[in-house]
Design a protein around this motif. Sequence first.
Motif, PDB file in Angstrom:
ATOM      1  N   ARG A 121      38.330  39.453  28.439  1.00 50.76           N
ATOM      2  CA  ARG A 121      37.045  39.855  29.020  1.00 50.76           C
ATOM      3  C   ARG A 121      36.517  38.773  29.956  1.00 50.76           C
ATOM      4  O   ARG A 121      35.904  39.080  30.985  1.00 50.76           O
ATOM      5  N   GLY A 122      36.729  37.539  29.610  1.00 49.09           N
ATOM      6  CA  GLY A 122      36.239  36.446  30.441  1.00 49.09           C
ATOM      7  C   GLY A 122      36.868  36.398  31.813  1.00 49.09           C
ATOM      8  O   GLY A 122      36.294  35.838  32.759  1.00 49.09           O
ATOM      9  N   SER A 123      38.061  37.007  31.953  1.00 45.57           N
ATOM     10  CA  SER A 123      38.732  36.988  33.252  1.00 45.57           C
ATOM     11  C   SER A 123      37.999  37.807  34.301  1.00 45.57           C
ATOM     12  O   SER A 123      38.316  37.728  35.486  1.00 45.57           O
ATOM     13  N   VAL A 360      37.236  45.765  37.179  1.00 47.33           N
ATOM     14  CA  VAL A 360      36.838  47.064  36.628  1.00 47.33           C
ATOM     15  C   VAL A 360      37.426  47.264  35.240  1.00 47.33           C
ATOM     16  O   VAL A 360      36.743  47.727  34.317  1.00 47.33           O
ATOM     17  N   GLN A 361      38.688  46.875  35.066  1.00 49.29           N
ATOM     18  CA  GLN A 361      39.328  47.104  33.778  1.00 49.29           C
ATOM     19  C   GLN A 361      38.707  46.281  32.674  1.00 49.29           C
ATOM     20  O   GLN A 361      38.480  46.765  31.568  1.00 49.29           O
ATOM     21  N   THR A 362      38.424  45.006  32.960  1.00 47.30           N
ATOM     22  CA  THR A 362      37.876  44.141  31.921  1.00 47.30           C
ATOM     23  C   THR A 362      36.440  44.506  31.572  1.00 47.30           C
ATOM     24  O   THR A 362      36.009  44.333  30.432  1.00 47.30           O
ATOM     25  N   VAL A 363      35.686  45.024  32.529  1.00 49.46           N
ATOM     26  CA  VAL A 363      34.284  45.362  32.280  1.00 49.46           C
ATOM     27  C   VAL A 363      34.138  46.749  31.662  1.00 49.46           C
ATOM     28  O   VAL A 363      33.312  46.957  30.764  1.00 49.46           O
ATOM     29  N   THR A 364      34.955  47.710  32.099  1.00 49.05           N
ATOM     30  CA  THR A 364      34.753  49.106  31.682  1.00 49.05           C
ATOM     31  C   THR A 364      35.838  49.652  30.763  1.00 49.05           C
ATOM     32  O   THR A 364      35.705  50.763  30.256  1.00 49.05           O
ATOM     33  N   ASN A 365      36.926  48.884  30.576  1.00 51.34           N
ATOM     34  CA  ASN A 365      38.067  49.384  29.790  1.00 51.34           C
ATOM     35  C   ASN A 365      38.768  50.557  30.452  1.00 51.34           C
ATOM     36  O   ASN A 365      39.485  51.310  29.801  1.00 51.34           O
ATOM     37  N   ARG A 366      38.574  50.711  31.762  1.00 48.26           N
ATOM     38  CA  ARG A 366      39.226  51.794  32.486  1.00 48.26           C
ATOM     39  C   ARG A 366      40.120  51.199  33.564  1.00 48.26           C
ATOM     40  O   ARG A 366      39.717  50.289  34.295  1.00 48.26           O
ATOM     41  N   ARG A 367      41.332  51.713  33.667  1.00 47.59           N
ATOM     42  CA  ARG A 367      42.240  51.273  34.710  1.00 47.59           C
ATOM     43  C   ARG A 367      42.104  52.210  35.911  1.00 47.59           C
ATOM     44  O   ARG A 367      42.237  53.421  35.774  1.00 47.59           O
ATOM     45  N   GLU A 490      48.669  41.283  23.640  1.00 46.76           N
ATOM     46  CA  GLU A 490      49.101  41.262  25.035  1.00 46.76           C
ATOM     47  C   GLU A 490      49.203  42.656  25.623  1.00 46.76           C
ATOM     48  O   GLU A 490      48.835  42.874  26.782  1.00 46.76           O
ATOM     49  N   LYS A 491      49.700  43.590  24.868  1.00 48.39           N
ATOM     50  CA  LYS A 491      49.846  44.948  25.393  1.00 48.39           C
ATOM     51  C   LYS A 491      48.488  45.511  25.803  1.00 48.39           C
ATOM     52  O   LYS A 491      48.347  46.126  26.865  1.00 48.39           O
ATOM     53  N   THR A 492      47.478  45.289  24.975  1.00 49.69           N
ATOM     54  CA  THR A 492      46.139  45.760  25.308  1.00 49.69           C
ATOM     55  C   THR A 492      45.579  45.029  26.516  1.00 49.69           C
ATOM     56  O   THR A 492      45.001  45.617  27.434  1.00 49.69           O
ATOM     57  N   ALA A 493      45.806  43.704  26.564  1.00 52.47           N
ATOM     58  CA  ALA A 493      45.271  42.897  27.664  1.00 52.47           C
ATOM     59  C   ALA A 493      45.855  43.279  29.007  1.00 52.47           C
ATOM     60  O   ALA A 493      45.194  43.182  30.037  1.00 52.47           O
ATOM     61  N   LEU A 494      47.120  43.731  29.013  1.00 51.30           N
ATOM     62  CA  LEU A 494      47.782  44.025  30.275  1.00 51.30           C
ATOM     63  C   LEU A 494      47.766  45.493  30.655  1.00 51.30           C
ATOM     64  O   LEU A 494      47.792  45.829  31.833  1.00 51.30           O
ATOM     65  N   THR A 495      47.736  46.375  29.682  1.00 48.89           N
ATOM     66  CA  THR A 495      47.911  47.788  30.025  1.00 48.89           C
ATOM     67  C   THR A 495      46.841  48.691  29.431  1.00 48.89           C
ATOM     68  O   THR A 495      47.003  49.900  29.404  1.00 48.89           O
ATOM     69  N   GLU A 496      45.714  48.121  28.963  1.00 42.11           N
ATOM     70  CA  GLU A 496      44.691  48.948  28.354  1.00 42.11           C
ATOM     71  C   GLU A 496      44.205  50.016  29.323  1.00 42.11           C
ATOM     72  O   GLU A 496      44.020  49.779  30.505  1.00 42.11           O
ATOM     73  N   ALA A 497      43.965  51.206  28.787  1.00 38.99           N
ATOM     74  CA  ALA A 497      43.466  52.357  29.566  1.00 38.99           C
ATOM     75  C   ALA A 497      44.363  52.666  30.723  1.00 38.99           C
ATOM     76  O   ALA A 497      43.891  53.027  31.768  1.00 38.99           O
TER      77      ALA A 497
END
Length: 497
Positions: A121-123, A360-367, A490-497
Amino acid sequence: MSAPIRKPLDGTGDASSRQPTPPTKRTLAETAEDHALVSVPAEHRQSGWQLSLSTIGVVTALVIFAIAGFSVILAGFWNAFIGGLIVGAMGFILGDLLGRMAHRTGVSSTITARYFGLGFRGSALAAGIFAFMVLGFLALESSLLYEGTLVAFGWDDTWVTKIGVYAVLTIAWILLAIFGLRLALRASGILIVITLVVAVIVAVQNFTSGGATWEAVFTTPGIVPGGAWAQIEAVVALAGATGAAVALVTTDMARFARTRRDVTILAASGPAVQSLVMSVLGAVVVVAAMPTMIQFLMAQQPGLTVEEAAVMAGGYAMGNTGAFFVVVAGWLGFVTIFAAQAKAQAMNAYSGSLALVNLVQTVTNRRVPRAAMVIVGNIIALIMIGAGILGSFVAWLAYLGAITFSLCGVMIADYYIVRRGKFDRSTHRIESFNWAGIITLVGAAVLGIVLMVANIWPLGFLASFAATIVVYPILRRILPEGTGTAFTDEKTALTEA
């Protein structure tokens, strides 16, 4: 439709450790994505020489011509050249250190910040900084091209010309960037050659028919008082932000490198061209064209004195660099400024879209699709143009230096000092928020900005970098992994949503 999500590579060590597999034909959507949030597969990696076209394309843009030419006006040629070498050395060191980190993870610079320094999230903070940087350059370079276009066609600066020219430019940058890195690199090689060849032609015209002399250009004293060090310091203060900027672009491209040696080649190419080639071209293209530019301005505005025209021409060095090409070389110069911009703007739009995807991904969890973020990034650049970024060029560079050097410092301190350069994909834990890194980055950036705004030290961005290197390891011991946050796989951090 977005590209299929690729799982990150398994195992330990470099993300490129797998044996290459035969390349497969990619769909249009996959081409547009260019592994925006995932590790780059081995078959899509390239040599450092191929990748160097990206950074060389960035450092041969009009913004760098502007900075190089104005540096000579400030400090004289030789002091400007020394200052350029210092900035180039900083860019190379930062680019090589950060590039090795991105090569290990196989992901872009802002995603690498998830592993080292800021957390998942900090990224978002890194993505915001990177977007501010790249989209700012996108806006500045479009502004410079707009000003050069007005000179080329003799148009007045009206709302009609603004809307028409900026609309054409924006569509062009979107089309260049939307289908990915391969097209940008292919175009970049050709356009770099065109830019440098015509720059040499302009330089020759300056000395053969423009009234410039080698002695006048290379012995110009510079306008900054206080001696050699004061002038060198002024150049480093002006251009320093570009060192960190090129390093972050290098980091973005290092994920495509095959080996560590290729990372070093990539890291060296941009700073070398900027500090060696562009310093000279800034003198022989911009400064040597001053007599011609003064005559042009006096012809356009008959009431001007020579002194007033000289002051206006000096302002053109940073505010309308393309005009020097147009006035000296006519349509050939006009084509050149488009060539200089096209290769850089493709990379700016590409890199900016990566930052926005991460944000967008880190703030909203949407890719979101990278292609959509290319369009959004260009809209943001238009807003920055409307807000007058060209008139705040120097101030923007100062702020940019403080925040980008802080970001680089936190990532480097985390990987090389706290983790001692070790990375094991199977055991590495990614925090949601790395509070030590976030606090250090914000504090160091504020420190650098205050030092520069208060005129305490014009190189405040170096204080920002030093602060991160010293403070982060200490703060990391006080706030170790997992403090006030959760871990993300890692899987969540790189490919979430």
